[in-house]
Write a protein that holds these residues in place. Structure first.
Motif, PDB file in Angstrom:
ATOM      1  N   TRP A   1      79.763 128.825   7.903  1.00 30.94           N
ATOM      2  CA  TRP A   1      80.536 128.765   6.604  1.00 30.94           C
ATOM      3  C   TRP A   1      81.084 127.445   6.230  1.00 30.94           C
ATOM      4  N   TYR A   2      81.458 126.626   7.423  1.00 31.15           N
ATOM      5  CA  TYR A   2      81.950 124.751   6.489  1.00 31.15           C
ATOM      6  C   TYR A   2      80.610 124.532   6.125  1.00 31.15           C
ATOM      7  N   GLN A   3      79.524 124.181   7.018  1.00 31.51           N
ATOM      8  CA  GLN A   3      78.644 124.106   6.551  1.00 31.51           C
ATOM      9  C   GLN A   3      78.207 124.145   4.884  1.00 31.51           C
ATOM     10  N   ILE A   4      78.648 125.535   4.633  1.00 28.45           N
ATOM     11  CA  ILE A   4      77.866 125.802   3.770  1.00 28.45           C
ATOM     12  C   ILE A   4      78.884 125.108   2.026  1.00 28.45           C
ATOM     13  N   ILE A   5      79.926 125.544   2.087  1.00 30.85           N
ATOM     14  CA  ILE A   5      81.227 124.670   1.927  1.00 30.85           C
ATOM     15  C   ILE A   5      81.530 123.358   1.938  1.00 30.85           C
ATOM     16  N   GLN A   6      81.238 122.148   2.720  1.00 31.73           N
ATOM     17  CA  GLN A   6      80.652 121.286   2.651  1.00 31.73           C
ATOM     18  C   GLN A   6      80.971 120.188   2.188  1.00 31.73           C
ATOM     19  N   GLY A   7      79.679 120.533   1.925  1.00 32.62           N
ATOM     20  CA  GLY A   7      79.021 119.092   0.761  1.00 32.62           C
ATOM     21  C   GLY A   7      79.301 119.424  -0.927  1.00 32.62           C
TER      22      GLY A   7
ATOM     23  N   LEU B   1      82.681 120.492  -0.779  1.00 33.21           N
ATOM     24  CA  LEU B   1      84.210 120.173  -1.216  1.00 33.21           C
ATOM     25  C   LEU B   1      84.429 119.052  -0.814  1.00 33.21           C
ATOM     26  N   GLU B   2      82.927 118.219  -0.314  1.00 34.28           N
ATOM     27  CA  GLU B   2      83.957 116.727  -0.401  1.00 34.28           C
ATOM     28  C   GLU B   2      83.357 116.251  -1.808  1.00 34.28           C
ATOM     29  N   LEU B   3      82.167 116.892  -2.241  1.00 34.62           N
ATOM     30  CA  LEU B   3      82.324 116.619  -3.885  1.00 34.62           C
ATOM     31  C   LEU B   3      83.492 116.518  -4.508  1.00 34.62           C
ATOM     32  N   ALA B   4      83.912 117.528  -4.480  1.00 36.63           N
ATOM     33  CA  ALA B   4      85.448 118.166  -5.336  1.00 36.63           C
ATOM     34  C   ALA B   4      86.792 117.056  -4.427  1.00 36.63           C
ATOM     35  N   MET B   5      86.822 116.632  -3.522  1.00 37.76           N
ATOM     36  CA  MET B   5      87.648 116.268  -3.264  1.00 37.76           C
ATOM     37  C   MET B   5      87.263 114.530  -3.806  1.00 37.76           C
ATOM     38  N   GLY B   6      85.971 114.089  -3.517  1.00 35.53           N
ATOM     39  CA  GLY B   6      85.551 113.139  -3.926  1.00 35.53           C
ATOM     40  C   GLY B   6      86.616 112.610  -5.653  1.00 35.53           C
TER      41      GLY B   6
ATOM     42  N   LEU C   1      88.307 100.943  -1.043  1.00 33.95           N
ATOM     43  CA  LEU C   1      89.028 100.520  -0.234  1.00 33.95           C
ATOM     44  C   LEU C   1      88.578 102.050   0.142  1.00 33.95           C
ATOM     45  N   ILE C   2      89.643 102.111   0.070  1.00 38.92           N
ATOM     46  CA  ILE C   2      90.589 103.730   0.799  1.00 38.92           C
ATOM     47  C   ILE C   2      89.126 104.602   0.846  1.00 38.92           C
ATOM     48  N   ALA C   3      89.042 104.286  -0.835  1.00 40.39           N
ATOM     49  CA  ALA C   3      88.190 105.960  -0.614  1.00 40.39           C
ATOM     50  C   ALA C   3      86.662 106.095   0.009  1.00 40.39           C
ATOM     51  N   VAL C   4      86.150 104.825   0.645  1.00 39.81           N
ATOM     52  CA  VAL C   4      84.973 104.510   1.067  1.00 39.81           C
ATOM     53  C   VAL C   4      85.478 104.557   2.968  1.00 39.81           C
ATOM     54  N   PHE C   5      86.349 103.925   3.374  1.00 37.85           N
ATOM     55  CA  PHE C   5      86.697 104.038   4.658  1.00 37.85           C
ATOM     56  C   PHE C   5      87.959 104.782   5.532  1.00 37.85           C
ATOM     57  N   GLY C   6      88.602 105.301   4.118  1.00 37.81           N
ATOM     58  CA  GLY C   6      89.318 106.550   4.519  1.00 37.81           C
ATOM     59  C   GLY C   6      88.653 108.584   4.447  1.00 37.81           C
ATOM     60  N   SER C   7      87.647 107.911   4.268  1.00 37.73           N
ATOM     61  CA  SER C   7      86.733 109.322   4.100  1.00 37.73           C
ATOM     62  C   SER C   7      86.128 109.511   5.355  1.00 37.73           C
ATOM     63  N   LYS C   8      85.705 107.809   5.859  1.00 40.44           N
ATOM     64  CA  LYS C   8      84.617 107.894   6.693  1.00 40.44           C
ATOM     65  C   LYS C   8      85.517 108.683   7.979  1.00 40.44           C
ATOM     66  N   ALA C   9      87.474 107.696   8.538  1.00 38.95           N
ATOM     67  CA  ALA C   9      88.023 108.288   9.225  1.00 38.95           C
ATOM     68  C   ALA C   9      88.625 109.238   9.529  1.00 38.95           C
ATOM     69  N   THR C  10      88.536 109.966   8.421  1.00 40.82           N
ATOM     70  CA  THR C  10      88.851 111.749   8.002  1.00 40.82           C
ATOM     71  C   THR C  10      87.831 113.176   8.031  1.00 40.82           C
ATOM     72  N   GLY C  11      86.563 112.499   8.607  1.00 38.15           N
ATOM     73  CA  GLY C  11      85.216 112.983   8.353  1.00 38.15           C
ATOM     74  C   GLY C  11      85.175 113.533   7.341  1.00 38.15           C
ATOM     75  N   PHE C  12      85.299 112.683   6.798  1.00 34.84           N
ATOM     76  CA  PHE C  12      84.238 113.349   5.126  1.00 34.84           C
ATOM     77  C   PHE C  12      83.494 112.363   4.033  1.00 34.84           C
ATOM     78  N   GLY C  13      83.035 111.903   4.791  1.00 29.59           N
ATOM     79  CA  GLY C  13      82.417 110.665   4.718  1.00 29.59           C
ATOM     80  C   GLY C  13      81.464 110.300   2.945  1.00 29.59           C
ATOM     81  N   GLY C  14      81.057 111.979   2.809  1.00 31.53           N
ATOM     82  CA  GLY C  14      79.975 112.127   1.856  1.00 31.53           C
ATOM     83  C   GLY C  14      81.201 111.351   0.723  1.00 31.53           C
ATOM     84  N   ALA C  15      82.958 112.144   1.134  1.00 34.23           N
ATOM     85  CA  ALA C  15      83.360 111.289  -0.382  1.00 34.23           C
ATOM     86  C   ALA C  15      83.714 110.297  -1.256  1.00 34.23           C
TER      87      ALA C  15
END
Length: 508
Positions: free
Chosen positions: A248-254, A256-261, A296-310
Protein backbone atom coordinates in the motif's frame (compact mmCIF):
# COMPACT_ATOMS: atom_id res chain seq x y z
CA UNK A 1 60.75 54.02 -22.14
CA UNK A 2 58.31 55.91 -24.35
CA UNK A 3 59.48 53.97 -27.38
CA UNK A 4 58.78 50.70 -25.55
CA UNK A 5 55.30 51.90 -24.59
CA UNK A 6 54.65 52.83 -28.19
CA UNK A 7 55.36 49.24 -29.19
CA UNK A 8 53.58 47.26 -26.45
CA UNK A 9 50.51 49.30 -25.38
CA UNK A 10 47.35 48.45 -27.29
CA UNK A 11 45.90 51.94 -26.78
CA UNK A 12 48.78 53.38 -28.78
CA UNK A 13 48.49 50.74 -31.50
CA UNK A 14 44.85 50.73 -32.61
CA UNK A 15 43.73 48.31 -35.27
CA UNK A 16 43.25 49.68 -38.79
CA UNK A 17 39.79 49.56 -40.36
CA UNK A 18 40.45 46.35 -42.30
CA UNK A 19 43.16 44.56 -40.30
CA UNK A 20 44.92 41.47 -41.59
CA UNK A 21 45.04 38.28 -39.55
CA UNK A 22 48.63 38.96 -38.44
CA UNK A 23 47.64 42.45 -37.28
CA UNK A 24 44.78 40.99 -35.24
CA UNK A 25 47.08 38.43 -33.61
CA UNK A 26 49.68 41.08 -32.77
CA UNK A 27 47.00 43.39 -31.35
CA UNK A 28 45.61 40.59 -29.17
CA UNK A 29 48.96 40.19 -27.39
CA UNK A 30 49.59 43.89 -26.73
CA UNK A 31 49.59 45.13 -23.13
CA UNK A 32 47.80 45.27 -20.82
CA UNK A 33 45.86 42.03 -21.49
CA UNK A 34 42.50 42.78 -23.10
CA UNK A 35 39.67 41.09 -24.91
CA UNK A 36 39.64 37.28 -25.11
CA UNK A 37 43.20 36.93 -23.82
CA UNK A 38 42.35 38.96 -20.69
CA UNK A 39 39.34 36.73 -20.00
CA UNK A 40 41.42 33.58 -20.52
CA UNK A 41 44.18 34.78 -18.19
CA UNK A 42 41.63 35.82 -15.56
CA UNK A 43 40.02 32.37 -15.63
CA UNK A 44 43.39 30.64 -15.38
CA UNK A 45 44.37 32.88 -12.46
CA UNK A 46 41.11 32.19 -10.61
CA UNK A 47 41.60 28.42 -10.98
CA UNK A 48 45.24 28.71 -9.92
CA UNK A 49 44.45 30.78 -6.82
CA UNK A 50 41.65 28.41 -5.80
CA UNK A 51 43.93 25.41 -6.27
CA UNK A 52 46.68 27.04 -4.17
CA UNK A 53 44.10 27.69 -1.44
CA UNK A 54 43.02 24.04 -1.60
CA UNK A 55 46.66 22.93 -1.52
CA UNK A 56 47.44 24.84 1.66
CA UNK A 57 44.28 23.43 3.26
CA UNK A 58 44.33 19.83 2.05
CA UNK A 59 47.95 19.27 0.92
CA UNK A 60 48.07 15.70 -0.48
CA UNK A 61 44.45 15.75 -1.66
CA UNK A 62 45.25 18.73 -3.89
CA UNK A 63 48.24 17.04 -5.50
CA UNK A 64 48.14 14.60 -8.46
CA UNK A 65 46.28 11.47 -7.41
CA UNK A 66 44.08 13.38 -4.97
CA UNK A 67 40.36 14.06 -5.15
CA UNK A 68 40.61 17.87 -5.21
CA UNK A 69 43.30 17.84 -7.88
CA UNK A 70 41.15 15.55 -10.06
CA UNK A 71 38.17 17.90 -9.72
CA UNK A 72 40.26 20.91 -10.73
CA UNK A 73 41.60 19.05 -13.77
CA UNK A 74 38.12 17.89 -14.75
CA UNK A 75 36.66 21.39 -14.41
CA UNK A 76 39.45 23.06 -16.40
CA UNK A 77 39.51 20.40 -19.12
CA UNK A 78 35.70 20.36 -19.40
CA UNK A 79 35.60 24.14 -19.75
CA UNK A 80 38.27 23.97 -22.46
CA UNK A 81 36.44 21.15 -24.22
CA UNK A 82 33.22 23.16 -24.18
CA UNK A 83 34.99 26.16 -25.69
CA UNK A 84 36.57 24.11 -28.48
CA UNK A 85 33.26 22.48 -29.42
CA UNK A 86 31.49 25.86 -29.37
CA UNK A 87 33.89 26.99 -32.13
CA UNK A 88 32.26 24.30 -34.30
CA UNK A 89 28.87 25.88 -33.53
CA UNK A 90 27.82 22.85 -31.51
CA UNK A 91 26.53 22.94 -27.90
CA UNK A 92 29.50 23.36 -25.49
CA UNK A 93 28.04 20.72 -23.17
CA UNK A 94 28.93 18.10 -25.78
CA UNK A 95 32.64 18.88 -25.43
CA UNK A 96 32.37 18.85 -21.64
CA UNK A 97 30.75 15.43 -21.71
CA UNK A 98 33.37 13.98 -24.05
CA UNK A 99 36.23 15.36 -21.94
CA UNK A 100 34.77 13.80 -18.79
CA UNK A 101 34.50 10.46 -20.59
CA UNK A 102 38.12 10.73 -21.79
CA UNK A 103 39.42 11.54 -18.31
CA UNK A 104 37.83 8.32 -17.09
CA UNK A 105 38.69 5.96 -19.94
CA UNK A 106 41.74 7.06 -21.98
CA UNK A 107 44.89 5.23 -20.79
CA UNK A 108 47.64 7.54 -19.57
CA UNK A 109 45.35 10.44 -18.66
CA UNK A 110 42.97 8.67 -16.31
CA UNK A 111 42.20 11.32 -13.73
CA UNK A 112 38.46 10.99 -13.09
CA UNK A 113 38.94 7.72 -11.20
CA UNK A 114 40.55 9.77 -8.41
CA UNK A 115 37.32 11.70 -7.78
CA UNK A 116 35.53 10.62 -4.63
CA UNK A 117 32.04 9.30 -5.42
CA UNK A 118 30.45 11.21 -2.56
CA UNK A 119 31.96 14.47 -3.78
CA UNK A 120 30.77 13.70 -7.29
CA UNK A 121 27.24 12.97 -6.07
CA UNK A 122 27.07 16.14 -3.98
CA UNK A 123 28.37 18.36 -6.79
CA UNK A 124 25.89 16.86 -9.25
CA UNK A 125 23.07 17.47 -6.78
CA UNK A 126 24.11 21.11 -6.36
CA UNK A 127 24.25 21.45 -10.15
CA UNK A 128 20.75 19.96 -10.32
CA UNK A 129 19.56 22.58 -7.83
CA UNK A 130 21.05 25.41 -9.89
CA UNK A 131 19.60 24.26 -13.21
CA UNK A 132 16.13 23.55 -11.78
CA UNK A 133 16.02 26.93 -10.02
CA UNK A 134 17.11 28.61 -13.23
CA UNK A 135 14.38 26.75 -15.13
CA UNK A 136 11.74 27.66 -12.54
CA UNK A 137 12.62 31.35 -12.72
CA UNK A 138 12.32 31.13 -16.49
CA UNK A 139 8.69 29.96 -16.38
CA UNK A 140 6.34 32.88 -16.96
CA UNK A 141 3.02 32.20 -15.22
CA UNK A 142 1.08 34.76 -17.26
CA UNK A 143 2.36 33.35 -20.53
CA UNK A 144 1.55 29.81 -19.42
CA UNK A 145 -2.03 30.81 -18.58
CA UNK A 146 -2.46 32.09 -22.11
CA UNK A 147 -1.17 28.92 -23.76
CA UNK A 148 -3.42 27.51 -26.41
CA UNK A 149 -4.50 23.89 -26.61
CA UNK A 150 -1.88 23.26 -29.30
CA UNK A 151 0.98 24.46 -27.10
CA UNK A 152 -0.25 22.34 -24.20
CA UNK A 153 -0.42 19.35 -26.53
CA UNK A 154 3.11 20.06 -27.73
CA UNK A 155 4.26 20.21 -24.10
CA UNK A 156 2.77 16.91 -22.97
CA UNK A 157 1.89 14.65 -25.91
CA UNK A 158 5.39 14.05 -27.43
CA UNK A 159 7.03 13.73 -24.00
CA UNK A 160 4.43 11.25 -22.71
CA UNK A 161 4.45 9.24 -25.95
CA UNK A 162 8.24 9.00 -25.97
CA UNK A 163 8.44 8.09 -22.28
CA UNK A 164 5.87 5.29 -22.68
CA UNK A 165 7.53 4.00 -25.86
CA UNK A 166 10.99 3.95 -24.29
CA UNK A 167 9.61 2.31 -21.14
CA UNK A 168 8.08 -0.55 -23.13
CA UNK A 169 11.11 -0.84 -25.44
CA UNK A 170 13.54 -0.89 -22.50
CA UNK A 171 11.58 -3.77 -20.96
CA UNK A 172 11.36 -5.76 -24.20
CA UNK A 173 14.75 -4.96 -25.79
CA UNK A 174 17.11 -4.12 -22.91
CA UNK A 175 15.55 -6.40 -20.31
CA UNK A 176 14.92 -3.56 -17.84
CA UNK A 177 12.30 -4.04 -15.11
CA UNK A 178 9.12 -2.10 -15.88
CA UNK A 179 9.75 0.66 -13.33
CA UNK A 180 13.33 1.17 -14.51
CA UNK A 181 12.14 1.23 -18.11
CA UNK A 182 9.66 4.02 -17.45
CA UNK A 183 12.25 5.86 -15.33
CA UNK A 184 14.52 5.79 -18.40
CA UNK A 185 11.56 6.92 -20.52
CA UNK A 186 11.03 9.98 -18.34
CA UNK A 187 14.73 10.85 -18.59
CA UNK A 188 14.67 10.57 -22.38
CA UNK A 189 11.33 12.36 -22.75
CA UNK A 190 12.60 15.82 -21.83
CA UNK A 191 13.81 18.26 -24.48
CA UNK A 192 16.91 20.35 -23.73
CA UNK A 193 16.41 24.11 -23.20
CA UNK A 194 20.21 24.51 -23.24
CA UNK A 195 20.24 23.51 -26.92
CA UNK A 196 16.78 24.67 -28.01
CA UNK A 197 16.50 28.17 -26.55
CA UNK A 198 19.61 29.81 -28.12
CA UNK A 199 18.51 28.65 -31.57
CA UNK A 200 14.95 29.88 -31.05
CA UNK A 201 16.23 33.31 -29.98
CA UNK A 202 18.36 33.40 -33.13
CA UNK A 203 15.32 32.52 -35.26
CA UNK A 204 13.37 35.35 -33.64
CA UNK A 205 16.16 37.79 -34.47
CA UNK A 206 16.18 36.60 -38.08
CA UNK A 207 12.39 36.69 -38.33
CA UNK A 208 12.14 33.00 -39.24
CA UNK A 209 8.85 31.44 -38.17
CA UNK A 210 7.88 34.51 -36.16
CA UNK A 211 4.79 35.14 -38.31
CA UNK A 212 3.19 32.10 -36.60
CA UNK A 213 5.10 32.38 -33.33
CA UNK A 214 6.97 29.11 -33.81
CA UNK A 215 10.10 30.05 -31.77
CA UNK A 216 7.95 31.31 -28.88
CA UNK A 217 5.73 28.23 -29.05
CA UNK A 218 8.70 25.87 -28.86
CA UNK A 219 10.40 27.73 -26.01
CA UNK A 220 7.23 27.90 -23.89
CA UNK A 221 6.31 24.27 -24.55
CA UNK A 222 9.88 23.16 -23.76
CA UNK A 223 9.57 24.42 -20.19
CA UNK A 224 6.37 22.47 -19.54
CA UNK A 225 7.84 19.44 -21.29
CA UNK A 226 10.64 19.38 -18.72
CA UNK A 227 8.20 19.75 -15.81
CA UNK A 228 6.29 16.67 -16.97
CA UNK A 229 9.49 14.64 -17.39
CA UNK A 230 10.83 15.64 -13.96
CA UNK A 231 7.51 14.88 -12.27
CA UNK A 232 7.33 11.44 -13.89
CA UNK A 233 10.95 10.72 -13.00
CA UNK A 234 10.30 11.63 -9.35
CA UNK A 235 7.39 9.21 -9.16
CA UNK A 236 9.25 6.24 -10.66
CA UNK A 237 12.40 6.93 -8.65
CA UNK A 238 10.40 6.74 -5.43
CA UNK A 239 8.62 3.57 -6.55
CA UNK A 240 11.90 1.84 -7.44
CA UNK A 241 13.52 2.45 -4.06
CA UNK A 242 10.48 1.62 -1.94
CA UNK A 243 10.40 -2.04 -2.96
CA UNK A 244 11.00 -3.18 0.60
CA UNK A 245 7.98 -1.30 1.95
CA UNK A 246 4.41 -2.51 2.23
CA UNK A 247 2.44 -2.75 -1.01
CA UNK A 248 0.00 0.00 0.00
CA UNK A 249 2.92 2.32 0.73
CA UNK A 250 4.57 1.54 -2.62
CA UNK A 251 1.30 2.46 -4.34
CA UNK A 252 0.96 5.84 -2.65
CA UNK A 253 4.64 6.82 -2.36
CA UNK A 254 4.97 8.20 -5.89
CA UNK A 255 1.92 10.51 -5.71
CA UNK A 256 2.83 11.31 -2.08
CA UNK A 257 6.30 12.54 -3.04
CA UNK A 258 4.82 14.46 -5.94
CA UNK A 259 2.43 16.19 -3.53
CA UNK A 260 5.25 16.81 -1.04
CA UNK A 261 7.41 18.46 -3.70
CA UNK A 262 4.56 20.69 -4.86
CA UNK A 263 3.54 21.59 -1.29
CA UNK A 264 7.11 22.46 -0.29
CA UNK A 265 7.62 24.56 -3.40
CA UNK A 266 4.35 26.45 -3.03
CA UNK A 267 4.82 27.17 0.68
CA UNK A 268 8.45 28.30 0.41
CA UNK A 269 7.73 30.22 -2.79
CA UNK A 270 4.90 32.09 -1.07
CA UNK A 271 7.23 32.84 1.86
CA UNK A 272 9.72 34.41 -0.55
CA UNK A 273 7.03 36.81 -1.79
CA UNK A 274 7.40 38.73 1.47
CA UNK A 275 10.93 37.88 2.63
CA UNK A 276 13.17 39.74 2.08
CA UNK A 277 11.77 43.27 2.28
CA UNK A 278 11.22 44.66 -1.22
CA UNK A 279 12.87 47.95 -0.23
CA UNK A 280 16.02 46.36 1.13
CA UNK A 281 19.18 47.66 -0.48
CA UNK A 282 20.50 44.11 -0.97
CA UNK A 283 17.22 42.59 -2.13
CA UNK A 284 18.68 40.77 -5.14
CA UNK A 285 21.40 39.16 -2.99
CA UNK A 286 18.83 37.95 -0.45
CA UNK A 287 16.62 36.56 -3.20
CA UNK A 288 19.53 34.68 -4.73
CA UNK A 289 20.71 33.21 -1.41
CA UNK A 290 17.20 32.28 -0.26
CA UNK A 291 16.35 30.58 -3.55
CA UNK A 292 19.63 28.69 -3.65
CA UNK A 293 19.39 27.50 -0.04
CA UNK A 294 15.69 26.57 -0.45
CA UNK A 295 16.57 24.48 -3.50
CA UNK A 296 19.46 22.78 -1.72
CA UNK A 297 17.18 21.95 1.23
CA UNK A 298 14.64 20.43 -1.17
CA UNK A 299 17.19 18.26 -2.99
CA UNK A 300 19.32 17.14 -0.03
CA UNK A 301 16.50 17.14 2.52
CA UNK A 302 14.33 14.86 0.41
CA UNK A 303 17.18 12.34 0.17
CA UNK A 304 17.92 12.51 3.89
CA UNK A 305 14.28 11.88 4.82
CA UNK A 306 13.79 9.02 2.37
CA UNK A 307 11.59 10.93 -0.07
CA UNK A 308 14.19 11.54 -2.78
CA UNK A 309 11.62 11.88 -5.55
CA UNK A 310 10.22 15.10 -4.07
CA UNK A 311 13.42 17.15 -4.21
CA UNK A 312 13.65 18.06 -7.90
CA UNK A 313 10.01 19.08 -8.18
CA UNK A 314 10.15 21.02 -4.91
CA UNK A 315 13.16 22.99 -6.15
CA UNK A 316 11.52 23.77 -9.49
CA UNK A 317 8.20 24.77 -7.90
CA UNK A 318 9.85 27.06 -5.34
CA UNK A 319 11.58 29.08 -8.06
CA UNK A 320 8.44 29.21 -10.21
CA UNK A 321 6.13 30.41 -7.41
CA UNK A 322 8.62 33.00 -6.15
CA UNK A 323 9.36 34.23 -9.66
CA UNK A 324 5.66 34.50 -10.50
CA UNK A 325 5.11 37.22 -7.88
CA UNK A 326 8.42 38.94 -8.58
CA UNK A 327 7.24 39.58 -12.15
CA UNK A 328 4.16 41.50 -11.05
CA UNK A 329 4.09 45.33 -11.35
CA UNK A 330 5.59 46.86 -8.24
CA UNK A 331 7.29 43.59 -7.29
CA UNK A 332 9.88 43.26 -10.01
CA UNK A 333 12.61 45.39 -8.48
CA UNK A 334 15.98 43.70 -8.98
CA UNK A 335 14.33 40.58 -10.46
CA UNK A 336 16.93 40.22 -13.17
CA UNK A 337 19.89 40.05 -10.80
CA UNK A 338 19.08 36.73 -9.07
CA UNK A 339 18.24 35.24 -12.47
CA UNK A 340 21.52 36.51 -13.86
CA UNK A 341 23.40 35.14 -10.85
CA UNK A 342 21.96 31.66 -11.42
CA UNK A 343 22.79 31.89 -15.12
CA UNK A 344 26.41 32.76 -14.34
CA UNK A 345 26.64 30.10 -11.65
CA UNK A 346 25.42 27.53 -14.17
CA UNK A 347 27.40 28.66 -17.22
CA UNK A 348 30.76 29.27 -15.55
CA UNK A 349 30.86 26.68 -12.77
CA UNK A 350 28.28 23.93 -12.62
CA UNK A 351 27.71 23.25 -16.32
CA UNK A 352 31.35 22.13 -16.87
CA UNK A 353 31.29 20.21 -13.59
CA UNK A 354 27.97 18.47 -14.21
CA UNK A 355 28.64 17.33 -17.76
CA UNK A 356 32.25 16.47 -16.97
CA UNK A 357 31.19 14.37 -13.96
CA UNK A 358 28.42 12.66 -15.93
CA UNK A 359 30.88 11.73 -18.67
CA UNK A 360 33.30 10.47 -16.02
CA UNK A 361 30.64 8.08 -14.65
CA UNK A 362 30.76 6.03 -17.86
CA UNK A 363 33.35 3.25 -17.53
CA UNK A 364 34.17 1.83 -20.96
CA UNK A 365 35.31 -1.52 -19.57
CA UNK A 366 31.86 -2.09 -18.03
CA UNK A 367 29.93 -1.41 -21.23
CA UNK A 368 28.96 -4.25 -23.55
CA UNK A 369 28.86 -3.44 -27.26
CA UNK A 370 25.58 -5.32 -27.56
CA UNK A 371 24.01 -3.19 -24.83
CA UNK A 372 25.09 0.02 -26.57
CA UNK A 373 23.61 -1.17 -29.86
CA UNK A 374 20.31 -2.11 -28.24
CA UNK A 375 20.25 1.16 -26.27
CA UNK A 376 20.69 3.15 -29.49
CA UNK A 377 17.81 1.16 -31.01
CA UNK A 378 15.60 2.11 -28.05
CA UNK A 379 16.75 5.73 -28.35
CA UNK A 380 15.97 5.92 -32.07
CA UNK A 381 12.59 4.27 -31.59
CA UNK A 382 11.69 6.83 -28.93
CA UNK A 383 12.79 9.72 -31.15
CA UNK A 384 10.73 8.47 -34.10
CA UNK A 385 7.62 8.25 -31.92
CA UNK A 386 8.37 11.70 -30.47
CA UNK A 387 8.63 13.26 -33.92
CA UNK A 388 5.37 11.64 -35.05
CA UNK A 389 3.48 12.88 -32.00
CA UNK A 390 5.07 16.32 -32.32
CA UNK A 391 3.57 16.61 -35.80
CA UNK A 392 0.22 15.46 -34.40
CA UNK A 393 0.43 17.96 -31.52
CA UNK A 394 0.92 20.97 -33.83
CA UNK A 395 -1.51 19.82 -36.53
CA UNK A 396 -4.21 22.18 -35.28
CA UNK A 397 -1.89 25.20 -35.03
CA UNK A 398 -2.26 26.26 -38.66
CA UNK A 399 1.29 25.23 -39.59
CA UNK A 400 2.34 24.03 -43.03
CA UNK A 401 3.90 20.59 -43.42
CA UNK A 402 7.34 22.23 -43.60
CA UNK A 403 6.78 24.01 -40.28
CA UNK A 404 5.48 20.81 -38.69
CA UNK A 405 8.60 18.98 -39.84
CA UNK A 406 10.81 21.73 -38.41
CA UNK A 407 8.98 21.55 -35.06
CA UNK A 408 9.61 17.80 -34.95
CA UNK A 409 13.33 18.32 -35.71
CA UNK A 410 13.64 21.09 -33.09
CA UNK A 411 12.11 18.72 -30.52
CA UNK A 412 15.00 16.23 -30.85
CA UNK A 413 17.91 17.53 -28.69
CA UNK A 414 18.45 16.16 -25.18
CA UNK A 415 21.08 17.38 -22.75
CA UNK A 416 20.44 19.33 -19.55
CA UNK A 417 17.67 17.28 -17.93
CA UNK A 418 19.36 14.03 -18.96
CA UNK A 419 22.60 15.12 -17.29
CA UNK A 420 20.82 16.36 -14.17
CA UNK A 421 18.60 13.30 -13.67
CA UNK A 422 20.62 10.56 -15.35
CA UNK A 423 22.85 9.81 -12.36
CA UNK A 424 20.27 10.23 -9.57
CA UNK A 425 19.13 6.60 -9.70
CA UNK A 426 22.74 5.40 -9.51
CA UNK A 427 23.47 7.76 -6.61
CA UNK A 428 20.36 6.52 -4.77
CA UNK A 429 21.34 2.88 -5.31
CA UNK A 430 24.81 3.52 -3.91
CA UNK A 431 23.60 5.54 -0.93
CA UNK A 432 20.94 2.98 0.02
CA UNK A 433 23.23 -0.03 -0.62
CA UNK A 434 20.52 -1.39 -2.87
CA UNK A 435 22.65 -4.23 -4.19
CA UNK A 436 24.64 -4.97 -7.35
CA UNK A 437 21.54 -5.40 -9.55
CA UNK A 438 20.30 -1.87 -8.86
CA UNK A 439 23.78 -0.40 -9.18
CA UNK A 440 24.21 -2.15 -12.53
CA UNK A 441 20.87 -0.77 -13.73
CA UNK A 442 21.86 2.68 -12.49
CA UNK A 443 25.12 2.52 -14.43
CA UNK A 444 23.21 1.49 -17.57
CA UNK A 445 20.87 4.46 -17.14
CA UNK A 446 23.86 6.81 -16.87
CA UNK A 447 25.44 5.29 -19.99
CA UNK A 448 22.21 5.65 -21.97
CA UNK A 449 21.81 9.24 -20.74
CA UNK A 450 25.31 10.01 -22.05
CA UNK A 451 24.50 8.33 -25.39
CA UNK A 452 21.33 10.44 -25.56
CA UNK A 453 23.29 13.66 -25.15
CA UNK A 454 26.12 12.68 -27.51
CA UNK A 455 23.70 11.62 -30.28
CA UNK A 456 20.78 14.04 -29.97
CA UNK A 457 22.46 17.31 -28.92
CA UNK A 458 24.58 17.69 -32.08
CA UNK A 459 21.88 16.04 -34.23
CA UNK A 460 19.26 18.50 -33.01
CA UNK A 461 21.59 21.50 -33.25
CA UNK A 462 22.64 20.64 -36.79
CA UNK A 463 19.06 19.81 -37.76
CA UNK A 464 17.79 23.20 -36.59
CA UNK A 465 20.68 25.06 -38.25
CA UNK A 466 20.41 23.27 -41.58
CA UNK A 467 16.63 23.23 -41.97
CA UNK A 468 15.45 26.52 -40.45
CA UNK A 469 16.00 28.57 -43.60
CA UNK A 470 14.43 26.00 -45.91
CA UNK A 471 11.46 24.95 -43.77
CA UNK A 472 10.40 28.18 -42.08
CA UNK A 473 8.76 31.30 -43.47
CA UNK A 474 10.64 34.59 -43.06
CA UNK A 475 8.72 37.61 -41.85
CA UNK A 476 9.72 40.53 -44.05
CA UNK A 477 10.05 44.24 -43.48
CA UNK A 478 7.39 45.08 -46.07
CA UNK A 479 4.73 43.20 -44.20
CA UNK A 480 4.50 40.07 -46.36
CA UNK A 481 5.63 36.56 -45.41
CA UNK A 482 7.66 34.73 -47.98
CA UNK A 483 9.53 31.44 -47.95
CA UNK A 484 13.14 31.82 -46.86
CA UNK A 485 14.48 30.36 -50.09
CA UNK A 486 12.77 33.17 -52.05
CA UNK A 487 14.99 35.91 -50.63
CA UNK A 488 16.30 36.94 -54.03
CA UNK A 489 12.80 37.59 -55.34
CA UNK A 490 12.09 39.57 -52.17
CA UNK A 491 15.18 41.72 -52.78
CA UNK A 492 13.88 42.56 -56.25
CA UNK A 493 10.53 43.62 -54.78
CA UNK A 494 12.18 45.86 -52.17
CA UNK A 495 14.33 47.57 -54.79
CA UNK A 496 11.38 48.29 -57.09
CA UNK A 497 9.48 51.61 -57.16
CA UNK A 498 6.59 51.77 -54.66
CA UNK A 499 3.94 51.85 -57.39
CA UNK A 500 5.22 48.54 -58.80
CA UNK A 501 5.54 46.64 -55.52
CA UNK A 502 1.88 45.69 -55.22
CA UNK A 503 1.82 44.14 -58.68
CA UNK A 504 5.08 42.25 -58.08
CA UNK A 505 3.93 40.88 -54.72
CA UNK A 506 0.67 39.68 -56.24
CA UNK A 507 2.47 38.01 -59.13
CA UNK A 508 5.03 36.50 -56.77
Amino acid sequence: MDSIKEKILYKRNPLPKNPSRSQKVRYAFLCPPHGFLASLLANILVILFLWLTAFFLARKDALPGGNIFALFVLYGASSLGGFVVSLLRLPPLLGMLIVGFMLRNVPGIIVATDIDRKWSSVLRSIALTVILTRAGLGLDGKALRKLSKNVLLLSFLPCAAEAITVGIAAYMILGFPWLWGFLLGCIQGAVSPAVLVPFMIQLQEEGLGTNKGIPTLLMAAGSLDDVLAISGFSIFLSLIFSTGAAIWYQIIQGPLELAMGLTYGICVGLLLWYIADRNHIDLSIYRFLLLLSAGLIAVFGSKATGFGGAGALGCLTTAFVAGYRWRQPGWNKELVKPSTAFNHLWNYLFQPLLFGLIGAEVALDRIQAETVGLAIAVLVLGLIVRMIFTVIAVSGAGLTWREKLFSAIAWIPKATVQAALGSLALDSARELNAGPEYINLGEKVVTIAVLLIIITAPLGALGISLTSHSLLVKETAIGEDVHADEKYALADIKQSPPEERTKMIGAH
